[in-house]
Design a protein around this motif. Structure first.
Motif, mmCIF file in Angstrom:
data_model
loop_
_atom_site.group_PDB
_atom_site.id
_atom_site.type_symbol
_atom_site.label_atom_id
_atom_site.label_comp_id
_atom_site.label_asym_id
_atom_site.label_seq_id
_atom_site.Cartn_x
_atom_site.Cartn_y
_atom_site.Cartn_z
ATOM 1 N N ILE A 128 0.843 -1.198 0.000
ATOM 2 C CA ILE A 128 0.000 0.000 0.000
ATOM 3 C C ILE A 128 0.885 1.258 0.000
ATOM 4 N N ASP A 129 2.021 1.185 0.700
ATOM 5 C CA ASP A 129 2.991 2.297 0.645
ATOM 6 C C ASP A 129 3.601 2.409 -0.748
ATOM 7 N N ARG A 133 3.478 5.529 -3.829
ATOM 8 C CA ARG A 133 4.608 6.101 -4.561
ATOM 9 C C ARG A 133 4.427 6.014 -6.075
ATOM 10 N N ILE A 134 3.953 4.848 -6.543
ATOM 11 C CA ILE A 134 4.065 4.592 -7.994
ATOM 12 C C ILE A 134 2.767 4.268 -8.727
ATOM 13 N N LEU A 135 1.684 3.957 -8.003
ATOM 14 C CA LEU A 135 0.492 3.481 -8.726
ATOM 15 C C LEU A 135 -0.352 4.650 -9.242
ATOM 16 N N GLN A 136 -0.710 4.567 -10.539
ATOM 17 C CA GLN A 136 -1.557 5.599 -11.147
ATOM 18 C C GLN A 136 -2.943 5.588 -10.521
ATOM 19 N N PRO A 137 -3.574 6.748 -10.442
ATOM 20 C CA PRO A 137 -4.995 6.758 -10.079
ATOM 21 C C PRO A 137 -5.744 5.866 -11.072
ATOM 22 N N GLY A 138 -6.655 5.032 -10.584
ATOM 23 C CA GLY A 138 -7.375 4.098 -11.451
ATOM 24 C C GLY A 138 -6.656 2.765 -11.602
#
Ligand code: SAM
Length: 192
Positions: A128-129, A133-138
């Motif tokens: 989740i952290d 940092r890196i996951l795009q919205p959606g």
């Protein structure tokens, strides 16, 4: 020819839920020996096999060595939970962003079921952290866990940042194992 039978679990999940699209950027956590990355390379077209489709990116990470694979970039001898690894990911991913985080990570099983369960949940929570940092919205997250008392806590945390969270038990996963997967979709960055 897959490096490991675990490939069939991801194929099954992806056939049903279409998590991996051509052109996507994917981070594969706990990637050794590389079977999930093989599936990801095919599905996001990161080796450019189909010139008609957009070309994706696959980055695999493991504490162990991951033998090279065309279309994938591997961070062998790297800990997914280490912030130094997160920094390297930011450099390797186009625009520093991933569409999908996959995790088939597992600690070395001690044989003490509760303890192994807890260790794996802590690893999942660290994703989740990483997402922040890196996951795009959606974006989406697929993560393996072992069933047990802390699952509610993990599910709650996932539900606070993903629009949809469901539990999966692929047919390719042994019936007698406590192994399950969360498929979390529609990521929204937490407001801080
Ligand atoms: N999905 C892989 C495949 O299809 O080839 C199999 C993954 S295997 C079940 C789990 C992997 O998680 C192991 O190779 C282990 O080294 C890795 N792992 C465990 N803890 C890790 C950590 N903190 N960082 C990176 N990899 C880790």
């Amino acid at each position: 020819n897959f490096r490991c039978r675990s490939a069939f679990k991801l194929l099954e999940i992806d056939d049903k839920f279409r998590v991996l699209q051509p052109g996507d950027s994917v981070v594969d956590c706990g990637a050794a020996p590389g079977a999930w990355s093989q599936v990801a390379v095919q599905r996001v077209n990161s080796a450019g096999t189909d010139p008609e489709l957009r070309r994706g990116t696959v980055v695999g990470i493991d504490l162990l060595n991951i033998p090279p694979l065309e279309g994938a970039h591997f961070l062998s001898s790297h800990d997914v939970t280490d912030p130094a690894t997160h920094a390297k990911l930011l450099e390797l991913l186009p625009n520093g962003q991933a569409h999908v985080i996959l995790s088939d990570m597992a600690p070395n099983a001690s044989g003490f079921r509760e303890m192994d369960h807890e260790k794996l949940i802590v690893m999942c929570l660290s994703l989740i952290d990483l997402a922040e940092r890196i996951l795009q919205p959606g974006g989406s997250l697929v993560c393996k866990y072992w069933d047990g008392i802390l699952v509610q806590k993990l599910q709650g945390k996932l539900s606070s940042v993903f629009g949809s969270v469901r539990t999966l038990k692929p047919n390719a996963s042994r019936k007698d194992s406590s192994e399950r997967y969360f498929l979390a979709r529609m990521y929204r960055k937490p407001v801080r």
